[in-house]
Design an enzyme around this catalytic site. Structure first.
Site, PDB file in Angstrom:
ATOM      1  N   GLY A  15       0.830  -1.201   0.000  1.00 21.55           N
ATOM      2  CA  GLY A  15       0.000   0.000   0.000  1.00 21.55           C
ATOM      3  C   GLY A  15       0.861   1.245   0.000  1.00 21.55           C
ATOM      4  N   CYS A  16       0.297   2.341  -0.484  1.00 17.98           N
ATOM      5  CA  CYS A  16       1.062   3.583  -0.584  1.00 17.98           C
ATOM      6  C   CYS A  16       1.416   4.147   0.791  1.00 17.98           C
ATOM      7  CB  CYS A  16       0.287   4.605  -1.412  1.00 17.98           C
ATOM      8  SG  CYS A  16      -1.419   4.869  -0.865  1.00 17.98           S
ATOM      9  N   TYR A  17       0.429   4.264   1.664  1.00 12.47           N
ATOM     10  CA  TYR A  17       0.713   4.731   3.020  1.00 12.47           C
ATOM     11  C   TYR A  17       1.665   3.773   3.716  1.00 12.47           C
ATOM     12  CZ  TYR A  17      -2.989   8.306   3.236  1.00 12.47           C
ATOM     13  OH  TYR A  17      -3.761   9.426   3.050  1.00 12.47           O
ATOM     14  N   ALA A  18       1.400   2.484   3.569  1.00  9.35           N
ATOM     15  CA  ALA A  18       2.234   1.484   4.236  1.00  9.35           C
ATOM     16  C   ALA A  18       3.692   1.612   3.825  1.00  9.35           C
ATOM     17  CB  ALA A  18       1.708   0.079   3.909  1.00  9.35           C
TER      18      ALA A  18
END
Length: 211
Positions: free
Chosen positions: A48-51
Site C-alpha cells: 500500500g502507498c501509506y504502508a
C-alpha cells in the site's frame, strides 16, 4: 489479500481456507526489504502507498532494535487526492477537497495491517491516521517514536544509510527534512529525521518524516 473471487469454493469457510493457502506463498512486494524473495516469487503482494511510506521509515530502526515499542508509534500521514484511486467520489470532488484537510478511516485503515506485519509490531503499538490533502498526488508521513536509549544524529544516519545502501530509489536526508515536491512524479522515497532535544523530550523521542 483484501479479497478475491473466482470459480472455486463457494462457502465462506472454503474461500477463507483457499485465501490462507494462497497467501502463504505470497511475498510482500517491497524490494527494499524483500528483493531476494521477490526475484523467485510466484505471487507478489502489492504494498500500500501509506504502508510503504511508514514501513521504509520504521524498518531500519526496528531491525536495529532501537525502538521502544511499548511507548507506541504514531504515524500521521497525508496524501494527495490520487491516493484515493482514479474513480471520483464525493470526498475527492473539487468542492470537497480544495482548501481543505480531512482525516479518514481513523483506526480502521486497511494499510495498518501491513505496517504492523512489516515493522514486527503488534496491535495497538502503531496508531495510524491518514489525511486527505488538497493536492493532486504525493504522501508525507510524520512518524513519532521513542528510542530504548538515547541516540545521536550521526548514529541514526549511519543506520539509514547502511540499511538502504543497495536501494537507489531511497534517498536519505541528513541535514534537512524532505518535502512532497522533492519526490512527486518520481519513484523516489525520501526519508529524513530529527531527534528531539533533551530539554523537550528527555525520553529520547525522534520524529521521522518520509514522503
Amino acid at each position: 489479500m483484501y479479497a478475491f473471487s473466482d470459480e472455486g469454493p463457494r462457502s465462506r469457510e472454503e474461500a477463507r481456507a483457499q485465501a490462507v493457502a494462497t497467501q502463504a506463498h505470497a511475498v510482500y512486494g517491497l524490494p527494499e526489504l524483500h528483493r531476494d524473495e521477490i526475484a523467485s516469487a510466484r505471487l507478489v503482494a502489492n504494498p500500500g502507498c501509506y504502508a510503504t511510506s511508514v514501513i521504509l521509515a520504521l524498518k531500519p530502526l526496528v531491525a536495529a532494535g532501537l525502538l521502544d515499542l511499548d511507548h507506541g508509534i504514531v504515524a500521521d500521514s497525508k496524501s494527495g487526492v490520487s491516493g484515493a484511486g482514479k474513480f471520483p467520489t464525493p470526498t475527492t470532488h473539487f468542492m470537497y477537497a480544495a482548501d481543505n484537510l480531512s482525516a479518514y478511516s481513523v483506526f480502521a485503515h486497511r494499510h495498518t495491517g501491513e505496517m504492523l506485519e512489516q515493522s514486527a509490531s503488534i496491535k495497538n503499538q502503531i496508531v495510524f491516521t491518514p489525511h486527505l490533502l488538497p493536492i493532486p498526488r504525493g504522501i508525507l508521513s510524520t512518524i513519532y517514536v521513542h528510542f530504548r536509549e538515547p541516540q545521536t544524529h550521526a548514529a541514526i544516519a549511519r543506520i539509514y544509510h547502511g540499511f538502504f545502501d543497495q536501494s537507489p530509489l531511497v534517498r536519505i536526508y541528513d541535514k534537512t527534512l524532505p518535502q512532497i515536491q522533492y519526490s512527486v512524479r518520481t519513484n523516489y522515497a525520501d526519508i529524513g529525521f530529527q531527534i528531539a532535544p533533551t530539554a523537550i523530550a528527555p525520553s529520547s523521542s525522534v520524529v521521522l518524516i518520509t514522503s
